[in-house]
Write an enzyme that holds these catalytic residues in place. Structure first.
Site, mmCIF file in Angstrom:
data_model
loop_
_atom_site.group_PDB
_atom_site.id
_atom_site.type_symbol
_atom_site.label_atom_id
_atom_site.label_comp_id
_atom_site.label_asym_id
_atom_site.label_seq_id
_atom_site.Cartn_x
_atom_site.Cartn_y
_atom_site.Cartn_z
ATOM 1 C CD GLU A 39 -2.883 1.367 0.537
ATOM 2 O OE1 GLU A 39 -2.567 1.528 -0.640
ATOM 3 O OE2 GLU A 39 -4.062 1.462 0.957
ATOM 4 C CG ASP A 40 -0.819 4.795 -1.595
ATOM 5 O OD1 ASP A 40 -1.473 4.261 -0.669
ATOM 6 O OD2 ASP A 40 -1.350 5.567 -2.415
ATOM 7 C CG ASP B 218 -4.754 9.490 6.133
ATOM 8 O OD1 ASP B 218 -4.129 10.104 6.996
ATOM 9 O OD2 ASP B 218 -5.721 9.984 5.518
ATOM 10 C CG PHE C 140 -3.119 15.462 0.653
ATOM 11 C CD1 PHE C 140 -4.015 14.492 1.093
ATOM 12 C CD2 PHE C 140 -2.816 15.522 -0.697
ATOM 13 C CE1 PHE C 140 -4.606 13.610 0.192
ATOM 14 C CE2 PHE C 140 -3.396 14.640 -1.601
ATOM 15 C CZ PHE C 140 -4.296 13.696 -1.141
ATOM 16 N NE ARG D 284 -2.992 7.994 -9.609
ATOM 17 C CZ ARG D 284 -3.546 7.619 -8.466
ATOM 18 N NH1 ARG D 284 -2.793 7.272 -7.453
ATOM 19 N NH2 ARG D 284 -4.857 7.621 -8.328
#
Ligand code: IMP
Length: 172
Positions: free
Chosen positions: A96-97, A100, A149, A162
């Site tokens: 997973e990136d 959060d 963010f 991206r």
């Protein structure tokens, strides 16, 4: 997109950390055939670099879920694309990136464990611990970051940024 991106993690820093994560994963699973499941689309660059740094037998698949619009979480996880192959008795690593709130990973771990995996671990390039809403186990974390963010290296803001080779903080 008129926002600016303040660099946070350079491409060399990211690659060095991924090499170390790959070594950790193989050390913990010395002889296992490891099946990596990348969470689209944010994990694609992480997945590509992590797998190329792995020794031993590895295979990969992808899954897609959606929980975000813009920078705000909706709290609702939806499956957009399932994995192509069954997971019975497999040693699975979710890739997973970023974790959060943890809601997405919590949903994915429950979903994949229910498929009869022999082991299930999770690798996240980034973690924002201060934002966590559910206590979700993450076995391999690239970097812990503040509550910003971030975009780049697969991470997006409304599908932009991206492609950046580094990770930066989106500032308006
Ligand atoms: P969680 O369910 O709140 O843990 O969110 C996980 C997903 O939200 C990630 O896979 C990302 O797609 C997205 N996300 C969370 N924080 C960021 C960020 O800072 N930048 C870009 N995407 C983010």
């Amino acid at each position: 997109m008129s926002a600016t991106v303040r660099p946070l993690l350079s491409a060399p820093e990211i690659h060095a950390r991924i090499e170390a994560l790959a070594a950790d994963i193989r050390r913990d699973n010395p002889d296992a055939d490891l099946h990596f499941i990348g969470v689209l689309k944010g994990s694609v660059f992480f997945m590509a670099d992590l797998l190329r740094a792995m020794s031993g037998t590895v295979t990969m698949d992808f899954i897609a879920v959606s929980s975000y619009a813009g920078t705000k979480t909706t709290g609702e996880v939806r499956m957009l694309k399932d994995v192509d192959r069954g997971l019975q008795d497999r040693h699975v690593i979710i890739v997973e990136d970023i974790v959060d709130t943890g809601l997405t990973l919590h949903y994915l771990q429950d979903l994949l464990r229910a498929r009869g995996t022999r082991s299930l671990r999770t690798a996240c390039l980034l973690s924002k611990p201060s934002r966590r809403k559910v206590d979700v186990p993450v076995d391999y974390i690239g970097f812990e970051i503040e509550d910003h963010f971030v975009v780049g290296y697969g991470l997006d803001y409304d599908e932009h940024y991206r492609h950046l080779p580094y990770i930066g903080v989106l500032t308006s």
